[in-house]
Design a protein around this motif. Structure first.
Motif, PDB file in Angstrom:
ATOM      1  N   UNK A   1       0.846  -1.189   0.000  1.00 46.44           N
ATOM      2  CA  UNK A   1       0.000   0.000   0.000  1.00 46.44           C
ATOM      3  C   UNK A   1       0.887   1.246   0.000  1.00 46.44           C
ATOM      4  N   UNK A   2       0.483   2.233  -0.789  1.00 46.60           N
ATOM      5  CA  UNK A   2       1.142   3.546  -0.758  1.00 46.60           C
ATOM      6  C   UNK A   2       0.245   4.458   0.072  1.00 46.60           C
ATOM      7  N   UNK A   3       0.793   5.007   1.151  1.00 47.11           N
ATOM      8  CA  UNK A   3      -0.025   5.817   2.057  1.00 47.11           C
ATOM      9  C   UNK A   3      -0.329   7.190   1.467  1.00 47.11           C
ATOM     10  N   UNK A   4       0.673   7.798   0.856  1.00 43.16           N
ATOM     11  CA  UNK A   4       0.479   9.148   0.331  1.00 43.16           C
ATOM     12  C   UNK A   4       1.498   9.434  -0.764  1.00 43.16           C
ATOM     13  N   UNK A   5       1.083  10.214  -1.755  1.00 35.94           N
ATOM     14  CA  UNK A   5       1.990  10.684  -2.802  1.00 35.94           C
ATOM     15  C   UNK A   5       1.926  12.201  -2.827  1.00 35.94           C
ATOM     16  N   UNK A   6       3.078  12.833  -2.637  1.00 37.90           N
ATOM     17  CA  UNK A   6       3.170  14.294  -2.739  1.00 37.90           C
ATOM     18  C   UNK A   6       4.070  14.614  -3.916  1.00 37.90           C
ATOM     19  N   UNK A   7       3.694  15.632  -4.672  1.00 36.71           N
ATOM     20  CA  UNK A   7       4.579  16.052  -5.751  1.00 36.71           C
ATOM     21  C   UNK A   7       4.661  17.570  -5.798  1.00 36.71           C
ATOM     22  N   UNK A   8       5.815  18.047  -6.246  1.00 36.89           N
ATOM     23  CA  UNK A   8       5.997  19.477  -6.461  1.00 36.89           C
ATOM     24  C   UNK A   8       5.814  19.741  -7.941  1.00 36.89           C
ATOM     25  N   UNK A   9       4.796  20.539  -8.310  1.00 38.10           N
ATOM     26  CA  UNK A   9       4.509  20.810  -9.720  1.00 38.10           C
ATOM     27  C   UNK A   9       5.288  22.003 -10.274  1.00 38.10           C
ATOM     28  N   UNK A  10       6.075  22.650  -9.422  1.00 39.43           N
ATOM     29  CA  UNK A  10       6.636  23.960  -9.775  1.00 39.43           C
ATOM     30  C   UNK A  10       7.900  23.896 -10.626  1.00 39.43           C
ATOM     31  N   UNK A  11       8.128  24.985 -11.336  1.00 35.49           N
ATOM     32  CA  UNK A  11       9.363  25.174 -12.081  1.00 35.49           C
ATOM     33  C   UNK A  11      10.472  25.482 -11.067  1.00 35.49           C
ATOM     34  N   UNK A  12      11.692  24.958 -11.275  1.00 41.35           N
ATOM     35  CA  UNK A  12      12.788  25.198 -10.317  1.00 41.35           C
ATOM     36  C   UNK A  12      13.021  26.681 -10.020  1.00 41.35           C
ATOM     37  N   UNK A  13      12.770  27.544 -10.991  1.00 44.85           N
ATOM     38  CA  UNK A  13      13.066  28.964 -10.811  1.00 44.85           C
ATOM     39  C   UNK A  13      12.096  29.678  -9.867  1.00 44.85           C
ATOM     40  N   UNK A  14      11.019  29.013  -9.510  1.00 47.82           N
ATOM     41  CA  UNK A  14      10.034  29.634  -8.618  1.00 47.82           C
ATOM     42  C   UNK A  14      10.540  29.712  -7.176  1.00 47.82           C
ATOM     43  N   UNK A  15      11.521  28.843  -6.853  1.00 44.64           N
ATOM     44  CA  UNK A  15      12.044  28.783  -5.480  1.00 44.64           C
ATOM     45  C   UNK A  15      10.947  28.526  -4.450  1.00 44.64           C
ATOM     46  N   UNK A  16      10.123  27.518  -4.714  1.00 45.16           N
ATOM     47  CA  UNK A  16       9.067  27.142  -3.770  1.00 45.16           C
ATOM     48  C   UNK A  16       9.697  26.398  -2.597  1.00 45.16           C
ATOM     49  N   UNK A  17       8.900  26.141  -1.584  1.00 38.34           N
ATOM     50  CA  UNK A  17       9.423  25.428  -0.410  1.00 38.34           C
ATOM     51  C   UNK A  17       9.192  23.923  -0.518  1.00 38.34           C
ATOM     52  N   UNK A  18       8.485  23.495  -1.597  1.00 39.61           N
ATOM     53  CA  UNK A  18       8.210  22.053  -1.699  1.00 39.61           C
ATOM     54  C   UNK A  18       9.217  21.310  -2.574  1.00 39.61           C
ATOM     55  N   UNK A  19       9.866  22.003  -3.503  1.00 39.36           N
ATOM     56  CA  UNK A  19      10.773  21.310  -4.412  1.00 39.36           C
ATOM     57  C   UNK A  19      12.047  20.880  -3.686  1.00 39.36           C
ATOM     58  N   UNK A  20      12.348  19.561  -3.745  1.00 39.23           N
ATOM     59  CA  UNK A  20      13.599  19.104  -3.151  1.00 39.23           C
ATOM     60  C   UNK A  20      14.747  19.806  -3.877  1.00 39.23           C
ATOM     61  N   UNK A  21      15.800  20.264  -3.191  1.00 38.13           N
ATOM     62  CA  UNK A  21      16.258  19.904  -1.836  1.00 38.13           C
ATOM     63  C   UNK A  21      15.537  20.576  -0.654  1.00 38.13           C
ATOM     64  N   UNK A  22      14.538  21.420  -0.912  1.00 39.36           N
ATOM     65  CA  UNK A  22      13.752  21.966   0.211  1.00 39.36           C
ATOM     66  C   UNK A  22      12.943  20.820   0.828  1.00 39.36           C
ATOM     67  N   UNK A  23      12.708  20.859   2.136  1.00 38.70           N
ATOM     68  CA  UNK A  23      12.047  19.733   2.809  1.00 38.70           C
ATOM     69  C   UNK A  23      10.520  19.804   2.839  1.00 38.70           C
ATOM     70  N   UNK A  24       9.912  20.759   2.129  1.00 42.68           N
ATOM     71  CA  UNK A  24       8.463  20.978   2.245  1.00 42.68           C
ATOM     72  C   UNK A  24       7.586  19.748   2.072  1.00 42.68           C
ATOM     73  N   UNK A  25       7.841  18.963   1.003  1.00 42.34           N
ATOM     74  CA  UNK A  25       6.998  17.773   0.765  1.00 42.34           C
ATOM     75  C   UNK A  25       7.157  16.758   1.889  1.00 42.34           C
ATOM     76  N   UNK A  26       8.393  16.593   2.345  1.00 40.38           N
ATOM     77  CA  UNK A  26       8.672  15.605   3.400  1.00 40.38           C
ATOM     78  C   UNK A  26       7.995  16.023   4.698  1.00 40.38           C
ATOM     79  N   UNK A  27       8.114  17.305   5.035  1.00 41.92           N
ATOM     80  CA  UNK A  27       7.472  17.797   6.260  1.00 41.92           C
ATOM     81  C   UNK A  27       5.958  17.633   6.183  1.00 41.92           C
ATOM     82  N   UNK A  28       5.415  17.858   4.996  1.00 43.35           N
ATOM     83  CA  UNK A  28       3.981  17.700   4.794  1.00 43.35           C
ATOM     84  C   UNK A  28       3.556  16.241   4.979  1.00 43.35           C
TER      85      UNK A  28
END
Length: 183
Positions: free
Chosen positions: A85-112
């Motif tokens: 079973x897969x409990x959850x799937x998180x993805x970052x849809x953003x372009x790298x240049x946006x500097x979002x907090x979810x795109x790895x190497x940022x930890x946003x998805x993992x923290x979520x």
């Protein structure tokens, strides 16, 4: 049963074969041999399994949300057929240049994921094939493992940022090591 344990997997290059050209459809989404079975085994051993994946192909217009959804349904279906079973799937849809907090190497998805599943970072593994995955895992406070599939060998040859990171052949190897260590 280790009900408190969580394993977060990068997707491309860890679970499925990666492409420099981006994986753009469910047809192109091909599991790495042994990866689905490994996820099922870990799941049966009481681990929650989550996926955290950068998918800038969405922002770049290479595929749609529906196509991404179809890839993830294929993944979930294969894992369920194998008894996992897969409990959850998180993805970052953003372009790298946006500097979002979810795109790895940022930890946003993992923290979520940690928050949604209510798991402690210190008991959680982040398994990836690139330095970004390892950096995101470490930033979130997780244990980290690098597999040699996907970009793993390239990441390993650069050799930086991998202190305290377990290095394994592939997801099957990670599964076997983890289950035999009883951790």
């Amino acid at each position: 049963m280790s009900m408190n344990k969580l394993i977060i997997l990068d997707r491309d290059g860890v679970v499925n074969k990666d492409s420099a050209n981006y994986i753009r459809s469910a047809e192109e989404w091909i599991p790495i041999p042994g990866s689905i079975k490994a996820i099922a085994k870990l799941s049966q051993a009481g681990y929650a399994i989550a996926i955290a994946t950068n998918q800038s192909g969405l922002a770049r217009g290479y595929f749609t949300e529906n196509e991404l959804q179809a890839m993830h349904e294929k993944l979930i279906g294969l894992v369920e057929v194998a008894g996992g079973k897969i409990a959850v799937i998180k993805y970052c849809p953003h372009h790298p240049e946006i500097n979002c907090s979810c795109r790895k190497p940022e930890p946003g998805m993992i923290l979520s994921i940690l928050k949604v599943l209510d798991k402690p970072a210190s008991e959680t593994w982040m398994v990836g094939d690139s330095l970004k995955d390892i950096q995101a895992g470490k930033a979130a406070g997780c244990k980290t493992a690098l597999v040699k599939t996907g970009n793993g060998l390239k990441t390993l040859s650069r050799g930086e940022g991998l202190q305290d990171t377990l290095v394994l052949e592939d997801l099957s190897d990670f599964c076997d090591q983890l289950l035999s260590a009883g951790d």
